[in-house]
Design a protein around this motif. Structure first.
Motif, PDB file in Angstrom:
ATOM      1  N   PRO A 176       9.519   4.539   5.597  1.00 14.15           N
ATOM      2  CA  PRO A 176       8.827   3.817   6.671  1.00 14.15           C
ATOM      3  C   PRO A 176       8.557   4.719   7.873  1.00 14.15           C
ATOM      4  CG  PRO A 176      11.163   3.406   6.831  1.00 14.15           C
ATOM      5  CD  PRO A 176      10.977   4.320   5.644  1.00 14.15           C
ATOM      6  N   PRO A 177       7.775   4.212   8.863  1.00 17.74           N
ATOM      7  CA  PRO A 177       7.610   4.963  10.118  1.00 17.74           C
ATOM      8  C   PRO A 177       8.929   4.993  10.883  1.00 17.74           C
ATOM      9  CG  PRO A 177       6.565   2.809  10.262  1.00 17.74           C
ATOM     10  CD  PRO A 177       6.981   2.978   8.844  1.00 17.74           C
ATOM     11  N   GLU A 178       8.978   5.802  11.944  1.00 17.65           N
ATOM     12  CA  GLU A 178      10.236   5.974  12.672  1.00 17.65           C
ATOM     13  C   GLU A 178      10.745   4.664  13.267  1.00 17.65           C
ATOM     14  OE1 GLU A 178       9.851   9.074  15.518  1.00 17.65           O
ATOM     15  OE2 GLU A 178       9.868  10.668  14.031  1.00 17.65           O
ATOM     16  N   VAL A 179       9.829   3.804  13.695  1.00 13.99           N
ATOM     17  CA  VAL A 179      10.235   2.511  14.246  1.00 13.99           C
ATOM     18  C   VAL A 179       9.820   1.432  13.251  1.00 13.99           C
ATOM     19  CG1 VAL A 179      10.006   0.894  16.155  1.00 13.99           C
ATOM     20  CG2 VAL A 179       9.950   3.359  16.606  1.00 13.99           C
ATOM     21  N   TRP A 180      10.793   0.885  12.543  1.00 13.97           N
ATOM     22  CA  TRP A 180      10.529  -0.158  11.552  1.00 13.97           C
ATOM     23  C   TRP A 180      11.715  -1.110  11.515  1.00 13.97           C
ATOM     24  CZ3 TRP A 180       6.337  -1.648   8.975  1.00 13.97           C
ATOM     25  CH2 TRP A 180       6.486  -2.578   7.953  1.00 13.97           C
ATOM     26  N   TYR A 181      11.439  -2.382  11.697  1.00 12.92           N
ATOM     27  CA  TYR A 181      12.509  -3.368  11.804  1.00 12.92           C
ATOM     28  C   TYR A 181      12.609  -4.278  10.578  1.00 12.92           C
ATOM     29  CZ  TYR A 181      12.264  -1.927  16.673  1.00 12.92           C
ATOM     30  OH  TYR A 181      12.241  -1.179  17.832  1.00 12.92           O
ATOM     31  N   GLY A 182      11.596  -4.313   9.775  1.00 10.61           N
ATOM     32  CA  GLY A 182      11.604  -5.218   8.633  1.00 10.61           C
ATOM     33  C   GLY A 182      12.201  -4.584   7.392  1.00 10.61           C
ATOM     34  N   PRO A 183      12.284  -5.355   6.297  1.00  6.28           N
ATOM     35  CA  PRO A 183      12.788  -4.820   5.027  1.00  6.28           C
ATOM     36  C   PRO A 183      11.747  -3.949   4.340  1.00  6.28           C
ATOM     37  CG  PRO A 183      12.067  -7.090   4.741  1.00  6.28           C
ATOM     38  CD  PRO A 183      11.941  -6.792   6.211  1.00  6.28           C
ATOM     39  N   THR A 184      12.171  -3.269   3.305  1.00  8.47           N
ATOM     40  CA  THR A 184      11.238  -2.478   2.502  1.00  8.47           C
ATOM     41  C   THR A 184      10.271  -3.408   1.779  1.00  8.47           C
ATOM     42  OG1 THR A 184      12.903  -0.765   2.152  1.00  8.47           O
ATOM     43  CG2 THR A 184      11.054  -0.828   0.605  1.00  8.47           C
ATOM     44  N   PRO A 185       8.965  -3.159   1.866  1.00  3.52           N
ATOM     45  CA  PRO A 185       7.997  -4.041   1.204  1.00  3.52           C
ATOM     46  C   PRO A 185       8.198  -4.082  -0.302  1.00  3.52           C
ATOM     47  CG  PRO A 185       6.901  -2.587   2.771  1.00  3.52           C
ATOM     48  CD  PRO A 185       8.301  -2.087   2.637  1.00  3.52           C
ATOM     49  N   GLY A 186       7.914  -5.246  -0.878  1.00  3.01           N
ATOM     50  CA  GLY A 186       8.018  -5.410  -2.318  1.00  3.01           C
ATOM     51  C   GLY A 186       6.672  -5.254  -2.990  1.00  3.01           C
ATOM     52  N   ALA A 187       6.492  -5.975  -4.101  1.00  8.53           N
ATOM     53  CA  ALA A 187       5.259  -5.888  -4.867  1.00  8.53           C
ATOM     54  C   ALA A 187       4.114  -6.569  -4.132  1.00  8.53           C
ATOM     55  CB  ALA A 187       5.462  -6.536  -6.238  1.00  8.53           C
ATOM     56  N   ARG A 188       2.891  -6.140  -4.446  1.00 11.05           N
ATOM     57  CA  ARG A 188       1.652  -6.741  -3.956  1.00 11.05           C
ATOM     58  C   ARG A 188       1.462  -6.565  -2.448  1.00 11.05           C
ATOM     59  NH1 ARG A 188      -0.856  -9.736  -7.574  1.00 11.05           N
ATOM     60  NH2 ARG A 188      -1.959 -10.980  -6.027  1.00 11.05           N
ATOM     61  N   CYS A 189       2.088  -5.544  -1.883  1.00 12.17           N
ATOM     62  CA  CYS A 189       1.942  -5.271  -0.453  1.00 12.17           C
ATOM     63  C   CYS A 189       1.024  -4.090  -0.174  1.00 12.17           C
ATOM     64  CB  CYS A 189       3.317  -4.997   0.187  1.00 12.17           C
ATOM     65  SG  CYS A 189       4.421  -6.421   0.208  1.00 12.17           S
ATOM     66  N   GLU A 190       0.542  -3.441  -1.207  1.00 16.18           N
ATOM     67  CA  GLU A 190      -0.232  -2.216  -1.036  1.00 16.18           C
ATOM     68  C   GLU A 190      -1.705  -2.461  -1.336  1.00 16.18           C
ATOM     69  OE1 GLU A 190       1.252   2.009  -2.008  1.00 16.18           O
ATOM     70  OE2 GLU A 190       0.049   1.456  -3.748  1.00 16.18           O
ATOM     71  N   VAL A 191      -2.579  -1.794  -0.554  1.00 15.26           N
ATOM     72  CA  VAL A 191      -4.021  -1.857  -0.792  1.00 15.26           C
ATOM     73  C   VAL A 191      -4.527  -0.464  -1.137  1.00 15.26           C
ATOM     74  CG1 VAL A 191      -4.389  -3.851   0.701  1.00 15.26           C
ATOM     75  CG2 VAL A 191      -4.562  -1.544   1.667  1.00 15.26           C
ATOM     76  N   PHE A 192      -5.575  -0.437  -1.953  1.00 13.60           N
ATOM     77  CA  PHE A 192      -6.239   0.807  -2.339  1.00 13.60           C
ATOM     78  C   PHE A 192      -7.553   0.891  -1.576  1.00 13.60           C
ATOM     79  CE2 PHE A 192      -9.375   2.857  -5.234  1.00 13.60           C
ATOM     80  CZ  PHE A 192      -8.868   4.147  -5.173  1.00 13.60           C
ATOM     81  N   ILE A 193      -7.740   1.985  -0.842  1.00 13.91           N
ATOM     82  CA  ILE A 193      -8.906   2.160   0.024  1.00 13.91           C
ATOM     83  C   ILE A 193      -9.748   3.302  -0.522  1.00 13.91           C
ATOM     84  CG2 ILE A 193      -9.653   2.558   2.414  1.00 13.91           C
ATOM     85  CD1 ILE A 193      -6.430   2.043   2.938  1.00 13.91           C
ATOM     86  N   SER A 194     -11.018   3.041  -0.792  1.00 12.45           N
ATOM     87  CA  SER A 194     -11.910   4.085  -1.294  1.00 12.45           C
ATOM     88  C   SER A 194     -13.211   4.091  -0.496  1.00 12.45           C
ATOM     89  CB  SER A 194     -12.189   3.878  -2.791  1.00 12.45           C
ATOM     90  OG  SER A 194     -12.788   2.623  -3.030  1.00 12.45           O
ATOM     91  N   GLN A 195     -14.112   4.999  -0.862  1.00  9.94           N
ATOM     92  CA  GLN A 195     -15.371   5.196  -0.144  1.00  9.94           C
ATOM     93  C   GLN A 195     -15.127   5.666   1.301  1.00  9.94           C
ATOM     94  OE1 GLN A 195     -18.050   4.963  -2.060  1.00  9.94           O
ATOM     95  NE2 GLN A 195     -16.728   4.238  -3.718  1.00  9.94           N
ATOM     96  N   ILE A 196     -14.085   6.460   1.490  1.00  9.31           N
ATOM     97  CA  ILE A 196     -13.791   7.009   2.818  1.00  9.31           C
ATOM     98  C   ILE A 196     -14.621   8.271   3.020  1.00  9.31           C
ATOM     99  CG2 ILE A 196     -11.982   7.948   4.316  1.00  9.31           C
ATOM    100  CD1 ILE A 196      -9.944   6.407   2.656  1.00  9.31           C
ATOM    101  N   PRO A 197     -15.324   8.412   4.134  1.00 10.94           N
ATOM    102  CA  PRO A 197     -16.041   9.673   4.406  1.00 10.94           C
ATOM    103  C   PRO A 197     -15.081  10.860   4.354  1.00 10.94           C
ATOM    104  CG  PRO A 197     -16.693   7.987   5.973  1.00 10.94           C
ATOM    105  CD  PRO A 197     -15.547   7.414   5.201  1.00 10.94           C
ATOM    106  N   ARG A 198     -15.536  11.984   3.803  1.00 15.01           N
ATOM    107  CA  ARG A 198     -14.639  13.112   3.555  1.00 15.01           C
ATOM    108  C   ARG A 198     -14.113  13.769   4.823  1.00 15.01           C
ATOM    109  NH1 ARG A 198     -14.206  15.003  -1.667  1.00 15.01           N
ATOM    110  NH2 ARG A 198     -14.739  13.313  -3.093  1.00 15.01           N
ATOM    111  N   ASP A 199     -14.757  13.542   5.961  1.00 10.39           N
ATOM    112  CA  ASP A 199     -14.266  14.133   7.218  1.00 10.39           C
ATOM    113  C   ASP A 199     -13.683  13.065   8.131  1.00 10.39           C
ATOM    114  OD1 ASP A 199     -16.595  12.854   7.795  1.00 10.39           O
ATOM    115  OD2 ASP A 199     -17.584  14.547   8.779  1.00 10.39           O
ATOM    116  N   THR A 200     -13.167  11.995   7.540  1.00 13.21           N
ATOM    117  CA  THR A 200     -12.487  10.945   8.310  1.00 13.21           C
ATOM    118  C   THR A 200     -10.991  11.059   8.058  1.00 13.21           C
ATOM    119  OG1 THR A 200     -14.383   9.448   8.218  1.00 13.21           O
ATOM    120  CG2 THR A 200     -12.233   8.452   8.609  1.00 13.21           C
ATOM    121  N   TYR A 201     -10.203  10.986   9.127  1.00 12.86           N
ATOM    122  CA  TYR A 201      -8.768  11.240   9.010  1.00 12.86           C
ATOM    123  C   TYR A 201      -7.946  10.086   9.580  1.00 12.86           C
ATOM    124  CZ  TYR A 201     -10.564  15.887   8.006  1.00 12.86           C
ATOM    125  OH  TYR A 201     -11.268  16.941   7.468  1.00 12.86           O
TER     126      TYR A 201
END
Length: 362
Positions: A44-69
């Motif tokens: 997790p990030p340095e400041v995190w108060y909740g539990p570790t996420p379980g299943a179905r909490c992640e998203v897949f992101i595509s079509q990102i411009p190659r010079d976007t950060y």
């Protein structure tokens, strides 16, 4: 010029975007970690108060411009809900590879990110695609020895990779050797293991395994995790040494062989357990004896002599097999995994010797 500069690899890098990222990282004190072709925030990030996420909490992101950060992406996806982790796939040029993974604290937050950000336009002609991540957590490892044991493979894998939870073995008609379905604690852990296991098995055991994602795993996986029962159609065969480790001349037979060391597997880091067990019947030694009986020659007589322990973790044995009806004795060198006792290892060496004799050209 727009801040573009041609890099030595032939890629174009937007230096203004890179400088904007560096400025954002300093001003927000955000930390990114570069590892294996991806740049990770959190987990997790340095400041995190909740539990570790379980299943179905992640998203897949595509079509990102190659010079976007991350200076644009993390604030955008954090606007929906707290990000536990964000992973941007990178290449050697310094550009991103066009896709990333974002993990939230709950499935509801992931659903909201999909609803609000799918089709979001970061730049003209660039609309983000945001979908639920498949979060595959199972790998299929193939081309394992036919006498692989489930509990020993599990221990080896837990040393080689993080997040290994369970192992289920598969064997039968149409399957070469043994295949294993390995369950990991997360998609990230499975991805990292997929990158390193082929080389690790080659280095530790001189085994060329295959590995791929297991796409269809039944929900009741625990019911499938019964100990492996070898198929009667499988003929177990001791591992053969790689060609480079076969010496050009056999070492001379020692008058008094050195004592066989106690069972120890370097890959596991503990005593007594090894990747393959004593082969079930019919063993190569039994097959060789039956062949000698069927051809009316005398029974095979074995001379097995411990030679040395190699840096690859194998034990090396020289052998001489004499058959009274054949004038020339069979000689060679075999390599085996360490076992729980000297008797067990000598018996395994005898099986390996018989296997080599059976496969000698006529």
């Amino acid at each position: 010029k727009g801040g573009f500069q041609l890099q030595s690899q032939g890629f174009v890098l937007n230096l203004e975007r890179v400088q904007a990222l560096e400025t954002w990282l300093k001003s927000t004190n955000t930390k990114l970690t570069q590892i294996n072709g991806q740049r990770k925030y959190g987990g997790p990030p340095e400041v995190w108060y909740g539990p570790t996420p379980g299943a179905r909490c992640e998203v897949f992101i595509s079509q990102i411009p190659r010079d976007t950060y991350e200076d644009l992406l993390i604030p955008l996806f954090s606007s929906v809900g707290p990000l536990w982790e964000f992973r941007l796939m990178m290449n050697f040029s310094g550009q991103n590879r066009g896709f990333a993974y974002g993990k939230y604290d709950s499935p509801a937050a992931a659903n909201e990110a999909i609803r609000l950000l799918h089709g979001h336009m970061l730049e003209p002609d660039f609309r983000l695609s945001v979908r639920r991540s498949t979060e595959k957590r199972h790998l299929c490892i193939g081309d394992l020895p036919a006498i692989t044991r489930q509990e020993d493979l599990l221990k080896v894998l837990r040393v080689m990779a993080d997040g290994v939870e369970r192992v289920s073995l598969k064997a039968g008609p149409g399957i070469e050797g043994v295949s294993a379905i390995v369950a990991f604690s997360s998609h990230h852990a499975a991805s990292m293991a997929k990158k390193v296991l082929v080389e690790a098995f080659k280095k530790q055991f001189a085994l060329n395994i295959s590995i791929k994602w297991q796409s269809t795993v039944k929900p009741s996986l625990d019911e499938q995790l019964s100990p492996h029962k070898p198929s009667k159609s499988l003929l177990p065969s001791p591992l053969k040494p790689p060609r480079h480790s076969q010496p050009s001349a056999l070492p001379p037979r020692m008058a008094r062989p050195p004592p066989v060391p106690l069972g120890f597997c370097r890959a596991v880091g503990g005593p007594t357990r090894h990747l393959v067990s004593t082969a079930p019947s019919p063993s190569p030694a039994a097959l060789l004896r039956e062949l000698c009986e069927a051809t009316a020659v005398g029974p095979p007589l074995y001379e097995i002599c411990y030679s040395h322990s190699g840096p690859d973790g194998f034990l090396y044995f020289t052998y001489k097999v004499c058959i009274s009806g054949i004038t020339t004795a069979f000689k060679g060198l075999v390599m085996i995994f360490p076992g729980p006792s000297p008797t067990t290892m000598l018996e395994e060496a005898r099986r390996a010797a018989a296997q080599q004799v059976l496969h000698r050209p006529k």
